[in-house]
Structure formats: C-alpha cells, structure tokens
Design an enzyme around this catalytic site. Structure first.
Site, PDB file in Angstrom:
ATOM      1  N   THR A 171      99.016  33.577  99.831  1.00 14.95           N
ATOM      2  CA  THR A 171      97.730  33.029 100.233  1.00 14.95           C
ATOM      3  C   THR A 171      97.890  32.093 101.425  1.00 14.95           C
ATOM      4  O   THR A 171      98.917  31.399 101.550  1.00 14.95           O
ATOM      5  CB  THR A 171      97.058  32.268  99.065  1.00 14.95           C
ATOM      6  OG1 THR A 171      96.126  31.319  99.596  1.00 14.95           O
ATOM      7  CG2 THR A 171      98.045  31.512  98.221  1.00 14.95           C
ATOM      8  N   SER A 193      96.573  22.998  95.500  1.00 19.28           N
ATOM      9  CA  SER A 193      96.247  23.185  94.075  1.00 19.28           C
ATOM     10  C   SER A 193      97.517  23.703  93.412  1.00 19.28           C
ATOM     11  O   SER A 193      98.436  24.176  94.111  1.00 19.28           O
ATOM     12  CB  SER A 193      95.117  24.210  93.880  1.00 19.28           C
ATOM     13  OG  SER A 193      95.631  25.526  94.017  1.00 19.28           O
ATOM     14  N   TYR A 219      97.742  26.387  91.624  1.00 16.99           N
ATOM     15  CA  TYR A 219      97.787  27.830  91.897  1.00 16.99           C
ATOM     16  C   TYR A 219      98.478  28.103  93.236  1.00 16.99           C
ATOM     17  O   TYR A 219      99.396  28.912  93.335  1.00 16.99           O
ATOM     18  CB  TYR A 219      96.361  28.416  91.893  1.00 16.99           C
ATOM     19  CG  TYR A 219      96.230  29.646  92.748  1.00 16.99           C
ATOM     20  CD1 TYR A 219      96.855  30.831  92.369  1.00 16.99           C
ATOM     21  CD2 TYR A 219      95.536  29.627  93.957  1.00 16.99           C
ATOM     22  CE1 TYR A 219      96.778  31.964  93.182  1.00 16.99           C
ATOM     23  CE2 TYR A 219      95.452  30.740  94.764  1.00 16.99           C
ATOM     24  CZ  TYR A 219      96.075  31.908  94.374  1.00 16.99           C
ATOM     25  OH  TYR A 219      96.010  33.012  95.179  1.00 16.99           O
ATOM     26  N   HIS A 220      98.011  27.394  94.291  1.00 15.15           N
ATOM     27  CA  HIS A 220      98.592  27.648  95.608  1.00 15.15           C
ATOM     28  C   HIS A 220     100.074  27.256  95.632  1.00 15.15           C
ATOM     29  O   HIS A 220     100.871  27.866  96.336  1.00 15.15           O
ATOM     30  CB  HIS A 220      97.809  26.889  96.686  1.00 15.15           C
ATOM     31  CG  HIS A 220      96.426  27.427  96.903  1.00 15.15           C
ATOM     32  ND1 HIS A 220      95.293  26.836  96.383  1.00 15.15           N
ATOM     33  CD2 HIS A 220      95.982  28.529  97.561  1.00 15.15           C
ATOM     34  CE1 HIS A 220      94.225  27.548  96.724  1.00 15.15           C
ATOM     35  NE2 HIS A 220      94.609  28.580  97.427  1.00 15.15           N
ATOM     36  N   LYS A 269     102.212  29.980  94.553  1.00 13.11           N
ATOM     37  CA  LYS A 269     102.398  30.993  95.603  1.00 13.11           C
ATOM     38  C   LYS A 269     103.510  30.565  96.567  1.00 13.11           C
ATOM     39  O   LYS A 269     104.262  31.390  97.069  1.00 13.11           O
ATOM     40  CB  LYS A 269     101.103  31.217  96.383  1.00 13.11           C
ATOM     41  CG  LYS A 269      99.935  31.667  95.542  1.00 13.11           C
ATOM     42  CD  LYS A 269     100.226  32.971  94.849  1.00 13.11           C
ATOM     43  CE  LYS A 269      99.243  34.036  95.188  1.00 13.11           C
ATOM     44  NZ  LYS A 269      99.423  35.262  94.403  1.00 13.11           N
TER      45      LYS A 269
HETATM   46  N1  LIG Z   1      90.710  37.446  95.796  1.00 16.66           N
HETATM   47  C1  LIG Z   1      91.052  36.601  96.754  1.00 16.66           C
HETATM   48  O1  LIG Z   1      90.195  36.055  97.472  1.00 16.66           O
HETATM   49  C2  LIG Z   1      92.501  36.312  97.005  1.00 16.66           C
HETATM   50  C3  LIG Z   1      92.836  35.515  98.119  1.00 16.66           C
HETATM   51  C4  LIG Z   1      94.179  35.249  98.378  1.00 16.66           C
HETATM   52  C5  LIG Z   1      95.155  35.770  97.548  1.00 16.66           C
HETATM   53  N2  LIG Z   1      94.796  36.520  96.471  1.00 16.66           N
HETATM   54  C6  LIG Z   1      95.872  37.043  95.620  1.00 16.66           C
HETATM   55  O2  LIG Z   1      95.698  38.432  95.450  1.00 16.66           O
HETATM   56  C7  LIG Z   1      96.103  38.822  94.140  1.00 16.66           C
HETATM   57  C8  LIG Z   1      94.986  39.574  93.464  1.00 16.66           C
HETATM   58  O3  LIG Z   1      93.841  38.735  93.403  1.00 16.66           O
HETATM   59  P1  LIG Z   1      92.509  39.197  92.708  1.00 16.66           P
HETATM   60  O4  LIG Z   1      91.407  38.444  93.334  1.00 16.66           O
HETATM   61  O5  LIG Z   1      92.454  40.681  92.660  1.00 16.66           O
HETATM   62  O6  LIG Z   1      92.728  38.609  91.251  1.00 16.66           O
HETATM   63  P2  LIG Z   1      92.391  39.299  89.834  1.00 16.66           P
HETATM   64  O7  LIG Z   1      92.531  38.259  88.794  1.00 16.66           O
HETATM   65  O8  LIG Z   1      91.084  40.001  89.893  1.00 16.66           O
HETATM   66  O9  LIG Z   1      93.541  40.377  89.726  1.00 16.66           O
HETATM   67  C9  LIG Z   1      94.808  40.111  89.216  1.00 16.66           C
HETATM   68  C10 LIG Z   1      95.054  41.102  88.100  1.00 16.66           C
HETATM   69  O10 LIG Z   1      96.370  40.890  87.618  1.00 16.66           O
HETATM   70  C11 LIG Z   1      96.352  40.924  86.211  1.00 16.66           C
HETATM   71  N3  LIG Z   1      97.485  40.122  85.756  1.00 16.66           N
HETATM   72  C12 LIG Z   1      97.691  38.791  85.922  1.00 16.66           C
HETATM   73  N4  LIG Z   1      98.859  38.427  85.351  1.00 16.66           N
HETATM   74  C13 LIG Z   1      99.401  39.549  84.828  1.00 16.66           C
HETATM   75  C14 LIG Z   1     100.600  39.825  84.119  1.00 16.66           C
HETATM   76  N5  LIG Z   1     101.469  38.863  83.812  1.00 16.66           N
HETATM   77  N6  LIG Z   1     100.855  41.110  83.757  1.00 16.66           N
HETATM   78  C15 LIG Z   1      99.972  42.110  84.059  1.00 16.66           C
HETATM   79  N7  LIG Z   1      98.824  41.899  84.709  1.00 16.66           N
HETATM   80  C16 LIG Z   1      98.540  40.635  85.101  1.00 16.66           C
HETATM   81  C17 LIG Z   1      94.996  40.354  85.822  1.00 16.66           C
HETATM   82  O11 LIG Z   1      94.574  40.756  84.547  1.00 16.66           O
HETATM   83  C18 LIG Z   1      94.097  40.898  86.919  1.00 16.66           C
HETATM   84  O12 LIG Z   1      93.510  42.125  86.566  1.00 16.66           O
HETATM   85  C19 LIG Z   1      96.518  37.545  93.423  1.00 16.66           C
HETATM   86  O13 LIG Z   1      97.900  37.395  93.480  1.00 16.66           O
HETATM   87  C20 LIG Z   1      95.833  36.461  94.221  1.00 16.66           C
HETATM   88  O14 LIG Z   1      96.535  35.259  94.141  1.00 16.66           O
HETATM   89  C21 LIG Z   1      93.494  36.802  96.191  1.00 16.66           C
END
Ligand SMILES: NC(=O)c1ccc[n+]([C@@H]2O[C@H](COP(=O)([O-])OP(=O)(O)OC[C@H]3O[C@@H](n4cnc5c(N)ncnc54)[C@H](O)[C@@H]3O)[C@@H](O)[C@H]2O)c1
Length: 381
Positions: free
Chosen positions: A144, A179, A181-182, A185
């Site tokens: 991120t 945060s 969370y960040h 990462k």
């Molecule tokens: N959506 C955004 O705006 C955004 C921005 C920057 C980074 N990200 C990163 O992109 C990635 C995906 O984000 P997203 O928005 O699709 O989130 P999301 O929560 O919708 O998707 C993540 C998926 O991973 C699954 N998951 C989490 N831990 C798990 C585990 N231990 N085993 C199996 N499955 C697991 C969750 O159930 C979920 O379905 C994340 O790593 C997030 O940090 C997202």
C-alpha cells in the site's frame, strides 16, 4: 499461466480471478472468508448479498464456460497452503489475503493482534511454500502507498539513492505508516526483501492506493458475479463510501481539515496493474516495486466531486467536517512518482464525472439495502 490468487473471495481478488480466467489463464483461488466473517461480526453488511466462493465459481463457469478452481482454507495454516502450492504448481501467486482495513486494525487489542498475525503469517507462509514447492514462481504482493506515509519530500517508486559521507547506495524508500494495518504492510515488504536477497525469490510488491469502483467487464455479465462492496467506515474505502452516503442523504464526513492527499485508482486499473506485473515478472533475486495509483486527490476534492455529481442526480448532498478520529497530518506535501506501471502499458481510467455517474447508478439500484446505522463506526486512534 497458472495463477494462484490468495484472497480470491475479496473485493479485488474475485474480479481479478474472473478477468484472468477469461484471458485463458489457469486460475485457482484460496480464501478463508475472513472478510465476510469480520463484516458479520461487526454488523456491516455489504451493499448486496453475495454467493459464496464455490457458488461464484459455478456461476462463472455457467456464464463464461471457464473454470476457476476453489480452495477454502487459511493461508496462515502452513500445511494447507504448501499443499495448494505443491499440487497447483503456480507460475504466479497473487497475494491479496490480508486484513485490509486500517480502522479495523486500530479497533482494540484483539483486532490489532488478528491484523498483525494474519498479515505477517500469510506472507511468511507463501514465501516458504514457494521456496519449497515452486521456487521459480513469481510472487505478486499487494502492498500500500500508506507504507510511505506523508513525508515532506518526493516519494520515489520503492527505492531511494542515498549519498552519505561521500558514498552512495540504494535502499528501500523510508517507510513510516500511520496505522497498524499499514505497518504490517511495511513488515511484509521487509520480509519479502530479506528472502529475495537471501534465497533469490522473484517478487513484485505493488504499493497500491485506495481503490474505488464496483464494476469490471466480468462483474457486469451477471449480477451474481458482483464483487463485495462495503460502505461502512470499517471496510468501505472513501470514494465508495461517499457515493453511498450521498445516495441516502448522509453527510459526506470529512475528517478534520480534509487536506489529506492520497493516490487513488479504479478497480479496473488494479486488475490491469496486477496483470502487467504478472506479465513482466521480477528476475530471480529481484524485488520490483511499483506505486499503483493513477491520480491524487485531497479528501476535500473527493467530497466536492461526489457532492457535485450527486447533486446533478437530484440527491441532497451535504459535506460535513468532523473532528479527525485519526492521528494523521491534515495538510501536507504529497508528491509520489507513479510512472512504472504506465511505462509497462497501463491506460488509466480516471475519476471522471462519467465514472462517478456509473457508480451512482449501481448504488441507487441497491438503495433499499443501505442501512444508515452501519456507516459510522466511531473508530479512533
Ligand atoms: N481495496 C483497497 O483499496 C486496497 C488498497 C491498497 C491495498 N490493498 C490490499 O489489497 C489486498 C486486497 O484488498 P481487498 O480490498 O480486496 O480486501 P478484501 O478483504 O476484500 O480481500 C482480502 C481477501 O483475503 C481473504 N483473507 C484474508 N486473510 C486470509 C487468510 N489468512 N487466508 C485466506 N484468505 C484470507 C479475505 O477473506 C478476503 O476475501 C489486501 O492485501 C489489501 O491490503 C487494498
């Protein structure tokens, strides 16, 4: 390619799985429903109900005549994950499987602990599973932009050259997240870089900004293929949340002065960026880093854009500043570089009025499902 998508039930994972399947890749998705379970635990339903992952794959098969392999399980369970990697033998792993919410990670001890252990362990386990069973596999990891924080100097694309006492070297660009969370990462990036240097893994780390949007070419084909869409303060990203707030006449809540600037991108561009990263893999012993955003906005600018389009559509939209519940700079310098993915061929979809009108149309169709009490969660740090 054989593509293993960890977190394939999520906001980004499911549309990525369908897009890659349509393009002829062999796709396997893994998920443990953490996201759905967290939403249920905190009473924050998505905008519309979703079939489970096995049902989604069946619907996709019926619509596209293409299969997506599904495996339900926890990436923190090493025996489970290594068996998937061994039997599927991926060319690329796309690692989305993390707890992705900053406010959730700041809720309380239990949520912080879950975020820390889930995010670090899932990354650690995929590193080991790839090393043991698919050492040539390319790991594409979602990081991120929040890893960099908001420094008072230009943000480079992953790396920085430093001259010190007459000598020069290149280092990871300094990270200072705001945060937990960040911060996980940041720790992921460090872990990956350590094992890239030590074991010669091939890794691309994508520093992504907040994503907006509901539709991709594939989700449009059948409404049961829609991706998860949250509009609450825990799991809804800011543009998505503002559009829902505008539709129900809930003030667009700007934290403090609203001068917080971030880089954003459309969900279609996330898929394109991940595909570009996959098609241009890191060499052995290389960590590639791209800043995955297409344009930057302050929160005030976003609120103003959403309010204007909402008003054009006949909604009464109010923008309201509330006391900032977060520890963050409300006015700051922000100048990130994001040329790497464009150089690989990314054609960005910008946040135009037309794009916002498209988002409003979908949200308005589901207006009856919106529960205003789910929006405000009052998380502070
Ligand atoms: N959506 C955004 O705006 C955004 C921005 C920057 C980074 N990200 C990163 O992109 C990635 C995906 O984000 P997203 O928005 O699709 O989130 P999301 O929560 O919708 O998707 C993540 C998926 O991973 C699954 N998951 C989490 N831990 C798990 C585990 N231990 N085993 C199996 N499955 C697991 C969750 O159930 C979920 O379905 C994340 O790593 C997030 O940090 C997202």
């Amino acid at each position: 390619m054989r593509v293993l998508i960890l977190g394939g039930d999520g906001y980004l994972g499911w549309p990525t799985a369908m897009a890659f399947s349509r393009k002829g890749h062999e796709v396997c998705v893994v998920d443990n429903y953490l996201r759905r379970n967290m939403c249920r635990d905190f009473d924050v339903d998505p905008l519309y109900p979703l079939p489970n992952l096995l049902e989604r794959a069946k619907i996709w098969q019926a619509v596209s005549n293409k299969g997506i392999q599904v495996s339900i399980g926890d990436c923190c369970d090493y025996e489970f994950l290594r068996e998937i990697v061994r039997s599927f033998s991926p060319d690329t792993v796309i690692h989305y499987a993390e707890q992705p919410s900053a406010p959730y990670s700041m809720l309380n001890y239990k949520a912080a602990k879950l975020t820390l252990s889930n995010n670090i362990e899932s990354t650690f386990n995929i590193i080991w599973a790839v090393r043991e069973h698919a050492p040539n596999c390319h790991i594409v990891k979602l990081g991120t932009m929040g890893e960099y924080g908001t420094p008072n100097i230009d943000i480079e694309e992953g790396w920085i050259d430093i001259e010190h006492n007459g000598r020069r070297d290149t280092f990871l660009y300094p990270r200072q997240a705001s945060s937990l969370y960040h911060t996980t990462k940041v720790q992921d990036t460090d872990l990956l870089w350590f094992y890239v240097r030590t074991w010669g893994l091939r890794v691309t780390d994508l520093m992504q900004g907040p994503v907006y949007g509901l539709e991709t070419e594939e989700t449009k084909q059948d409404e049961r293929l829609a991706t998860i869409f949250n509009y609450d303060e825990l799991f809804g990203t800011v543009v998505n949340r503002f559009v829902v707030q505008a539709v129900v006449g809930y003030p667009l809540t700007v934290y403090g002065k609203g001068g917080q600037i971030r880089g954003y991108l459309n969900i279609r561009d996330t898929i394109a960026c991940v595909e570009l990263a996959m098609l241009h893999p890191a060499a052995k012993g290389e960590l590639k880093i791209y800043n995955q955003v297409t344009e930057t906005f302050s929160v005030n600018e976003l609120a103003e854009k959403v309010a204007r389009v909402g008003q054009q559509r006949g909604h009464q939209v109010e923008v309201k500043s509330i006391e900032n519940p977060r520890v963050e700079k409300e006015e700051h310098y922000y100048n990130p570089t994001y040329t790497g993915l464009k150089d690989l061929g990314l054609q960005p979809h910008f946040l135009t009025d037309e794009v916002l009108h498209g988002m409003f149309e979908v949200v308005e169709r589901h207006k009856d499902n919106i529960h205003e009490h789910m929006i405000f969660r009052g998380v502070k740090w």
